[in-house]
Write a protein that holds these residues in place. Structure first.
Motif, PDB file in Angstrom:
ATOM      1  N   SER A 194       0.806  -1.215   0.000  1.00 28.58           N
ATOM      2  CA  SER A 194       0.000   0.000   0.000  1.00 28.58           C
ATOM      3  C   SER A 194       0.841   1.267   0.000  1.00 28.58           C
ATOM      4  CB  SER A 194      -0.941   0.000   1.216  1.00 28.58           C
ATOM      5  OG  SER A 194      -0.210  -0.018   2.430  1.00 28.58           O
ATOM      6  N   TYR A 195       2.168   1.124   0.125  1.00 25.26           N
ATOM      7  CA  TYR A 195       3.041   2.304   0.140  1.00 25.26           C
ATOM      8  C   TYR A 195       3.839   2.454  -1.154  1.00 25.26           C
ATOM      9  CZ  TYR A 195       1.921   2.314   5.090  1.00 25.26           C
ATOM     10  OH  TYR A 195       1.244   2.349   6.284  1.00 25.26           O
ATOM     11  N   TYR A 196       3.547   1.630  -2.154  1.00 24.52           N
ATOM     12  CA  TYR A 196       4.264   1.718  -3.420  1.00 24.52           C
ATOM     13  C   TYR A 196       4.205   3.131  -4.006  1.00 24.52           C
ATOM     14  CZ  TYR A 196       4.831  -3.375  -4.060  1.00 24.52           C
ATOM     15  OH  TYR A 196       5.197  -4.681  -3.950  1.00 24.52           O
ATOM     16  N   LYS A 197       2.998   3.676  -4.055  1.00 25.22           N
ATOM     17  CA  LYS A 197       2.820   4.980  -4.698  1.00 25.22           C
ATOM     18  C   LYS A 197       3.603   6.061  -3.972  1.00 25.22           C
ATOM     19  CE  LYS A 197      -0.780   8.071  -6.466  1.00 25.22           C
ATOM     20  NZ  LYS A 197      -2.243   8.295  -6.581  1.00 25.22           N
ATOM     21  N   GLU A 198       3.490   6.089  -2.646  1.00 22.11           N
ATOM     22  CA  GLU A 198       4.157   7.130  -1.866  1.00 22.11           C
ATOM     23  C   GLU A 198       5.673   7.031  -1.982  1.00 22.11           C
ATOM     24  OE1 GLU A 198       3.662   9.067   2.622  1.00 22.11           O
ATOM     25  OE2 GLU A 198       2.598   7.231   2.067  1.00 22.11           O
ATOM     26  N   LEU A 199       6.186   5.804  -2.087  1.00 20.43           N
ATOM     27  CA  LEU A 199       7.631   5.595  -2.183  1.00 20.43           C
ATOM     28  C   LEU A 199       8.121   5.530  -3.631  1.00 20.43           C
ATOM     29  CD1 LEU A 199       8.052   2.899   0.612  1.00 20.43           C
ATOM     30  CD2 LEU A 199       9.020   5.205   0.653  1.00 20.43           C
ATOM     31  N   LYS A 200       7.178   5.619  -4.580  1.00 21.97           N
ATOM     32  CA  LYS A 200       7.503   5.498  -6.002  1.00 21.97           C
ATOM     33  C   LYS A 200       8.219   4.171  -6.271  1.00 21.97           C
ATOM     34  CE  LYS A 200       7.780  10.487  -6.722  1.00 21.97           C
ATOM     35  NZ  LYS A 200       8.629  11.643  -7.137  1.00 21.97           N
ATOM     36  N   ALA A 201       7.736   3.139  -5.617  1.00 20.36           N
ATOM     37  CA  ALA A 201       8.291   1.796  -5.781  1.00 20.36           C
ATOM     38  C   ALA A 201       7.320   0.949  -6.587  1.00 20.36           C
ATOM     39  CB  ALA A 201       8.552   1.161  -4.423  1.00 20.36           C
ATOM     40  N   THR A 202       7.816  -0.115  -7.163  1.00 23.14           N
ATOM     41  CA  THR A 202       6.967  -0.997  -7.964  1.00 23.14           C
ATOM     42  C   THR A 202       6.933  -2.426  -7.449  1.00 23.14           C
ATOM     43  OG1 THR A 202       8.831  -1.408  -9.458  1.00 23.14           O
ATOM     44  CG2 THR A 202       7.297   0.358 -10.067  1.00 23.14           C
ATOM     45  N   GLN A 203       7.797  -2.730  -6.472  1.00 21.64           N
ATOM     46  CA  GLN A 203       7.815  -4.074  -5.920  1.00 21.64           C
ATOM     47  C   GLN A 203       8.445  -4.040  -4.524  1.00 21.64           C
ATOM     48  OE1 GLN A 203      10.119  -6.505  -8.549  1.00 21.64           O
ATOM     49  NE2 GLN A 203      11.811  -5.069  -8.668  1.00 21.64           N
ATOM     50  N   ILE A 204       8.201  -5.095  -3.767  1.00 18.59           N
ATOM     51  CA  ILE A 204       8.685  -5.181  -2.384  1.00 18.59           C
ATOM     52  C   ILE A 204      10.195  -5.029  -2.326  1.00 18.59           C
ATOM     53  CG2 ILE A 204       8.888  -6.685  -0.365  1.00 18.59           C
ATOM     54  CD1 ILE A 204       6.082  -5.731  -0.714  1.00 18.59           C
ATOM     55  N   GLY A 205      10.897  -5.591  -3.298  1.00 16.73           N
ATOM     56  CA  GLY A 205      12.354  -5.580  -3.279  1.00 16.73           C
ATOM     57  C   GLY A 205      12.979  -4.197  -3.314  1.00 16.73           C
ATOM     58  N   GLU A 206      12.191  -3.180  -3.650  1.00 18.48           N
ATOM     59  CA  GLU A 206      12.713  -1.813  -3.706  1.00 18.48           C
ATOM     60  C   GLU A 206      12.550  -1.074  -2.376  1.00 18.48           C
ATOM     61  OE1 GLU A 206      10.750   0.103  -6.927  1.00 18.48           O
ATOM     62  OE2 GLU A 206      11.344  -1.406  -8.398  1.00 18.48           O
ATOM     63  N   ILE A 207      11.950  -1.745  -1.389  1.00 18.98           N
ATOM     64  CA  ILE A 207      11.634  -1.098  -0.113  1.00 18.98           C
ATOM     65  C   ILE A 207      12.492  -1.673   1.003  1.00 18.98           C
ATOM     66  CG2 ILE A 207       9.814  -0.731   1.607  1.00 18.98           C
ATOM     67  CD1 ILE A 207       7.779  -0.893  -0.642  1.00 18.98           C
ATOM     68  N   SER A 208      12.961  -0.811   1.896  1.00 17.22           N
ATOM     69  CA  SER A 208      13.651  -1.244   3.116  1.00 17.22           C
ATOM     70  C   SER A 208      12.810  -0.846   4.321  1.00 17.22           C
ATOM     71  CB  SER A 208      15.041  -0.592   3.220  1.00 17.22           C
ATOM     72  OG  SER A 208      15.881  -1.048   2.180  1.00 17.22           O
ATOM     73  N   LEU A 209      12.919  -1.626   5.386  1.00 19.55           N
ATOM     74  CA  LEU A 209      12.113  -1.429   6.594  1.00 19.55           C
ATOM     75  C   LEU A 209      13.023  -1.255   7.798  1.00 19.55           C
ATOM     76  CD1 LEU A 209       9.291  -1.825   8.160  1.00 19.55           C
ATOM     77  CD2 LEU A 209       9.970  -4.220   8.319  1.00 19.55           C
ATOM     78  N   THR A 210      12.730  -0.274   8.650  1.00 22.17           N
ATOM     79  CA  THR A 210      13.504  -0.060   9.872  1.00 22.17           C
ATOM     80  C   THR A 210      12.567   0.078  11.063  1.00 22.17           C
ATOM     81  OG1 THR A 210      15.310   1.057   8.702  1.00 22.17           O
ATOM     82  CG2 THR A 210      15.139   1.452  11.067  1.00 22.17           C
ATOM     83  N   LEU A 211      12.813  -0.734  12.102  1.00 28.24           N
ATOM     84  CA  LEU A 211      12.113  -0.601  13.382  1.00 28.24           C
ATOM     85  C   LEU A 211      12.970   0.253  14.301  1.00 28.24           C
ATOM     86  CD1 LEU A 211      10.946  -4.281  14.007  1.00 28.24           C
ATOM     87  CD2 LEU A 211       9.987  -2.563  12.485  1.00 28.24           C
ATOM     88  N   ASN A 212      12.327   1.193  14.988  1.00 26.93           N
ATOM     89  CA  ASN A 212      13.048   2.129  15.845  1.00 26.93           C
ATOM     90  C   ASN A 212      12.376   2.203  17.213  1.00 26.93           C
ATOM     91  OD1 ASN A 212      13.268   5.084  16.953  1.00 26.93           O
ATOM     92  ND2 ASN A 212      15.053   4.854  15.632  1.00 26.93           N
ATOM     93  N   ILE A 213      13.162   1.975  18.266  1.00 18.72           N
ATOM     94  CA  ILE A 213      12.683   2.130  19.643  1.00 18.72           C
ATOM     95  C   ILE A 213      13.583   3.172  20.293  1.00 18.72           C
ATOM     96  CG2 ILE A 213      12.249   1.009  21.847  1.00 18.72           C
ATOM     97  CD1 ILE A 213      12.030  -1.644  20.366  1.00 18.72           C
ATOM     98  N   GLU A 214      12.984   4.219  20.832  1.00 18.79           N
ATOM     99  CA  GLU A 214      13.791   5.329  21.341  1.00 18.79           C
ATOM    100  C   GLU A 214      13.193   5.897  22.633  1.00 18.79           C
ATOM    101  OE1 GLU A 214      15.485   9.707  19.832  1.00 18.79           O
ATOM    102  OE2 GLU A 214      14.263   8.446  18.509  1.00 18.79           O
TER     103      GLU A 214
END
Length: 600
Positions: A299-319
């Protein structure tokens, strides 16, 4: 000699797409899905095809389809799906990837994606066939799970289909001659969306070996960055079966910022098993447990201008946050902790605002006070806060939310002058101290007053900790969007817990009857995924006023009576049309939250 039936039986159901108006201009119709059975008399071992058509949908970049079935009766075949019709033609002009992945016992995911994203495709007849095998000669059904079926359109990535379609194949032996199959499509529409994922602690944990390095930023802030062997993690993921598993990553560095990242190739490896995997990030600050399927990365392809999962990186942050609690009546029992999730591509970084279900956060108590007086809270930037569902297990506070938040633990005592000596004084005090219920004034609760629809909407969304990131859409004629409860109403409508009337009104000031309260509580149970076993109470025998139950409410009343959340006003009377009082609602909410372990 045994007769071979050569007839072809086709079941077709047209699926509806919820597509914005700017997309409808390029869409001439809706995708359809057919089951084609190649023999009239299916026997064990026979093959049949599930055919997926996009015969009237244009300019699609990719799609992902999920099917549910009884693996003891039918089973998808391992070989690559047959390229027929449109895909046969596509082979000559485009480069695409197609695959069938078994993601669990009884679940299969089928996906098609173009490598050349500049040239989207349009569907034609018989797009693709997924081969199934009849394992045992019995009636069977295949659920087409639209909640996890996504069509990525060039103008609107992440379009999902509505509802869950059920395809049934029944053997009709009543004709006296052979087993002539009688296929019958039976579409089902749930009253609520697919229940959100809740990590119940029953999945097996796979500890991932990590290395934690402390990095100092230009601002002088220390960050504990958790890394791991990517090849080894891929092997772990690929070795998992269809059961529930938790991938555990643990940081041993006690600094104020903790980070764990996943690259696109790892997310691609994870994707086929996302419904069965939870990512658990354990740190000295707190623990973050995220079921992979609630991320809804497509659902974030458009916002990230991505076309597939492989173009996206994910980061979890606890602060550890610098924000402090500003309510002088509340005593902090922990630091304020920021739980955040970031997605990035070559085109930028975004912060997730909401999940497609619940995630679990665990914070340690720094001070010990009575359970009835302590709770988790969602902290705003200005130090104000709201209560969130919190279950205490020893010194650990387990908090469920459907969005990244800043969270903390507090103790708080709230009493009312008009509840002293009443039958459920302790329950009212507990829920008020946990910021779940409010008084009619600062000092009074008005226990004998009736609950209104607006009040119950706020109570339920507050109890469930659900928030909406959407603005009110003006769907109700009598709700302008400025009312005190409008944000809670938006969240409740999105989850399917509360709806309006046929005349497009909400009627916020209308008194809630006992059977209406039963319906709302039962839908809330469905939303969190709580399932009631076979009914244990015969309502028609137990309650003499059973004939006055609304037909549409009987199932809901059965649920709340079986669970003990709502009982009769006497041993023989339920009083379905009676008003729900504020003191009764407090006890109903307390039983509900205790049952689902959102409070104790």
């Amino acid at each position: 000699m045994k007769q071979i039936f050569k007839s072809i039986v086709i079941i077709t159901i047209v699926l509806l797409l919820f597509v914005p108006s700017d997309v409808l201009a390029s869409t001439n119709g809706s995708p359809s899905v057919n089951i084609e059975v190649s023999k009239g008399n299916l026997e064990a071992g026979d093959l049949f095809d599930l055919t997926i058509n996009l015969d009237s949908f244009e300019e699609v970049n990719s799609f992902q389809i999920e099917l549910h079935y009884d693996s003891a009766i039918v089973e998808p075949q391992k070989n690559k799906a047959e390229a027929v019709g449109f895909l046969k033609e596509l082979e000559e002009v485009s480069d695409y990837v197609v695959g069938i992945n078994k993601i669990a016992d009884g679940k299969v995911q089928f996906a098609v994606s173009l490598r050349d994203q500049e040239n989207p495709f349009s569907g034609s007849d018989k797009l693709i066939k997924i081969p199934f095998k009849l394992v045992e000669k019995k009636d069977f059904s295949i659920h087409f799970d639209n909640q996890n079926t996504i069509f990525t359109h060039v103008n609107n990535p992440g379009i999902k289909l509505s509802g869950v379609q059920l395809y049934s194949y029944n053997y009709d032996t009543s004709q006296g001659g052979g087993n002539t199959p009688t296929p019958s499509p039976s579409p089902t529409t749930p009253t609520t969306p697919t229940p959100p994922s809740i990590d119940d602690g029953e999945s097996s944990e796979k500890v991932v070996e990590v290395n934690t390095e402390v990095i100092k930023t230009l601002e002088g802030k220390d960050i504990a960055r958790v890394t791991y062997d990517k090849k080894l993690l891929k092997e772990i993921i690929e070795s998992l079966d269809g059961k529930s598993h938790t991938l555990l990553f643990k940081s041993d560095k006690a600094v104020d910022v903790q980070e764990l990242s996943f690259t696109g190739d790892l997310l691609e490896t994870l994707q086929p098993l996302k419904q069965n995997i939870t990512i658990k990030f354990v740190t000295p600050l707190a623990t973050y447990s995220i079921p992979a399927d609630v991320l809804a990365l497509e659902s974030y392809y458009k916002e990230l201008k991505a076309t597939q999962i492989g173009e996206i990186s994910l980061t979890l942050n606890i602060e550890k946050s610098s924000t402090s609690i500003k309510d002088t009546k509340a005593t902090p029992l922990s630091d304020v902790i920021n739980f955040k999730v970031y997605l990035s591509s070559g085109n930028g970084v975004i912060e997730l605002k909401a999940f497609k279900g619940y995630v679990k956060q665990i914070i340690k108590l720094e001070k010990n006070v009575a359970k009835e007086l302590r709770t988790g809270v969602r902290v705003n930037k200005d130090g104000t806060f709201n209560g969130v569902p919190t279950y205490f297990d020893g010194q650990s506070a387990i908090i469920y939310t459907n969005a990244p938040n800043s969270l903390a633990l507090v103790s708080h005592t709230k009493t009312f002058i008009d509840t002293k000596g009443t039958w459920n004084e302790a329950t009212i005090q507990k829920l008020a101290s946990k910021y779940i219920i409010n008084g009619t004034t600062d000092t009074t609760y008005s226990p004998s007053k009736s609950v209104t629809r607006g009040q119950l909407t706020a109570l339920l969304t507050r109890s469930l900790g659900i928030v909406s990131t959407s603005d009110y859409d003006g769907r109700f004629k009598d709700v302008k969007g400025e009312e005190w409860y409008v944000s809670e109403l938006t969240a409740a409508v999105e989850t399917g817990i509360i709806g309006g009337f046929e005349d497009e009104t909400f009627r916020s000031g209308q008194t809630v009857t006992r059977q209406q309260a039963a319906a709302m509580i039962a839908r809330a149970l469905e939303y969190v995924g709580y399932k009631v076993d076979t009914p244990s109470v015969n309502l028609s025998q137990k309650y003499k006023d059973y004939s006055s139950f609304n037909e549409s409410s009987k199932g809901y009343i059965q649920t709340v009576v079986d669970t003990g959340i709502i009982v009769g006003v006497s041993s023989e009377k339920f009083d379905p049309q009676g008003a729900t009082r504020r003191d009764q609602m407090a006890t109903i909410l307390d039983r509900f939250l205790t049952l689902i372990k959102f409070s104790n």
